[in-house]
Design a protein around this motif. Structure first.
Motif, mmCIF file in Angstrom:
data_model
loop_
_atom_site.group_PDB
_atom_site.id
_atom_site.type_symbol
_atom_site.label_atom_id
_atom_site.label_comp_id
_atom_site.label_asym_id
_atom_site.label_seq_id
_atom_site.Cartn_x
_atom_site.Cartn_y
_atom_site.Cartn_z
ATOM 1 N N LEU A 1 -6.380 -7.144 5.679
ATOM 2 C CA LEU A 1 -6.535 -7.775 4.238
ATOM 3 C C LEU A 1 -7.668 -6.769 3.356
ATOM 4 C CD1 LEU A 1 -6.400 -9.330 1.895
ATOM 5 C CD2 LEU A 1 -7.637 -11.184 2.907
ATOM 6 N N ALA A 2 -8.777 -6.664 5.136
ATOM 7 C CA ALA A 2 -9.923 -5.924 4.509
ATOM 8 C C ALA A 2 -9.276 -4.475 4.561
ATOM 9 C CB ALA A 2 -10.343 -6.222 5.448
ATOM 10 N N ASN A 3 -8.158 -3.811 5.344
ATOM 11 C CA ASN A 3 -7.806 -2.650 4.388
ATOM 12 C C ASN A 3 -6.831 -2.815 3.898
ATOM 13 O OD1 ASN A 3 -8.026 -1.283 6.865
ATOM 14 N ND2 ASN A 3 -6.679 -2.687 8.513
ATOM 15 N N SER B 1 -16.209 -6.472 -4.007
ATOM 16 C CA SER B 1 -15.236 -6.795 -3.124
ATOM 17 C C SER B 1 -15.057 -5.415 -1.882
ATOM 18 C CB SER B 1 -13.809 -6.610 -3.833
ATOM 19 O OG SER B 1 -12.800 -6.666 -3.333
ATOM 20 N N PHE B 2 -15.087 -4.196 -2.336
ATOM 21 C CA PHE B 2 -15.100 -3.030 -2.048
ATOM 22 C C PHE B 2 -15.642 -3.072 -0.255
ATOM 23 C CE2 PHE B 2 -16.680 1.440 -1.029
ATOM 24 C CZ PHE B 2 -14.777 2.094 -0.532
ATOM 25 N N SER C 1 -15.590 -5.609 2.177
ATOM 26 C CA SER C 1 -13.845 -4.988 3.109
ATOM 27 C C SER C 1 -14.761 -4.077 4.499
ATOM 28 C CB SER C 1 -13.199 -3.997 2.441
ATOM 29 O OG SER C 1 -12.520 -5.640 1.288
ATOM 30 N N SER D 1 -8.398 -8.382 8.707
ATOM 31 C CA SER D 1 -8.048 -6.984 9.375
ATOM 32 C C SER D 1 -7.721 -5.953 8.200
ATOM 33 C CB SER D 1 -8.018 -6.867 10.091
ATOM 34 O OG SER D 1 -8.045 -5.234 10.781
ATOM 35 N N TYR E 1 -16.833 -5.622 6.462
ATOM 36 C CA TYR E 1 -15.964 -6.611 7.942
ATOM 37 C C TYR E 1 -15.468 -5.802 8.646
ATOM 38 C CZ TYR E 1 -12.306 -9.228 10.502
ATOM 39 O OH TYR E 1 -11.592 -9.803 10.751
ATOM 40 N N LEU E 2 -14.781 -4.354 7.948
ATOM 41 C CA LEU E 2 -14.470 -3.782 9.096
ATOM 42 C C LEU E 2 -15.404 -2.944 10.251
ATOM 43 C CD1 LEU E 2 -11.588 -1.777 6.418
ATOM 44 C CD2 LEU E 2 -11.108 -3.823 7.963
ATOM 45 N N CYS F 1 -7.519 -4.063 0.985
ATOM 46 C CA CYS F 1 -8.474 -4.658 -0.492
ATOM 47 C C CYS F 1 -9.597 -3.217 -0.428
ATOM 48 C CB CYS F 1 -9.558 -5.418 -0.060
ATOM 49 S SG CYS F 1 -8.148 -6.758 -0.509
ATOM 50 N N ALA F 2 -9.840 -2.179 0.728
ATOM 51 C CA ALA F 2 -11.180 -1.718 0.501
ATOM 52 C C ALA F 2 -10.269 -0.347 -0.456
ATOM 53 C CB ALA F 2 -11.343 -0.664 1.835
ATOM 54 N N SER G 1 -9.817 -1.560 -4.191
ATOM 55 C CA SER G 1 -10.744 -2.215 -4.800
ATOM 56 C C SER G 1 -11.784 -0.614 -5.154
ATOM 57 C CB SER G 1 -12.242 -2.871 -3.771
ATOM 58 O OG SER G 1 -11.397 -4.582 -3.520
#
Length: 126
Positions: free
Chosen positions: A9-11, A61-62, A65, A7, A68-69, A13-14, A17
């Motif tokens: 990492l996704a926060n 990538s965006f 992310s 989470s 996933y979120l 990367c979004a 990206s």
């Protein structure tokens, strides 16, 4: 623990990206429209293609992310609803007990004057 790291990492990367995609779009447009600002470009079409290719990688990538979120949020909402439902069931099973105390046991020992000790169990866990 793994979910927290993913989470985080996704926060990270979004937004990274999104900014990267916007920047690469700007670079691609600058190379397309005004290549004379970039000295030393041998093949303008190749550079433009690379810039827009990098933009697509950032967009993928965006998207991953954000997906996933959203997925994680849906799972967390489902868990929360299940916990609320189980607490409601406990309240229905034991209306006299406060919330979260459905498995609370009170053991009391009462000594009577001439009798031996008497154990009273208010509630037993099955």
């Amino acid at each position: 623990m793994v979910h927290e790291r993913a989470s985080s990492l996704a926060n990270f990367c979004a937004p990274y990206s999104a900014v990267g995609a916007l920047f690469m779009f700007w670079v691609g447009m600058m190379i397309s429209k005004q290549p004379f600002f970039f000295l030393g470009l041998e093949d303008v079409n190749q550079c433009k293609s690379n810039a827009f290719g990098a933009m697509w990688v950032f967009l993928i990538s965006f998207g991953a992310s954000i997906a996933y979120l959203i997925f994680e949020s849906a799972i967390e909402n489902k868990r929360r609803r299940q916990l609320e439902y189980s607490h409601e069931q406990e309240q229905e099973d034991h209306p006299m007990l406060p919330r979260g105390m459905s498995d609370y046991i009170v053991n009391t020992e009462v000594e009577l004057s001439d009798m031996s000790t008497l154990n009273l169990n208010v509630r037993e866990i099955s």
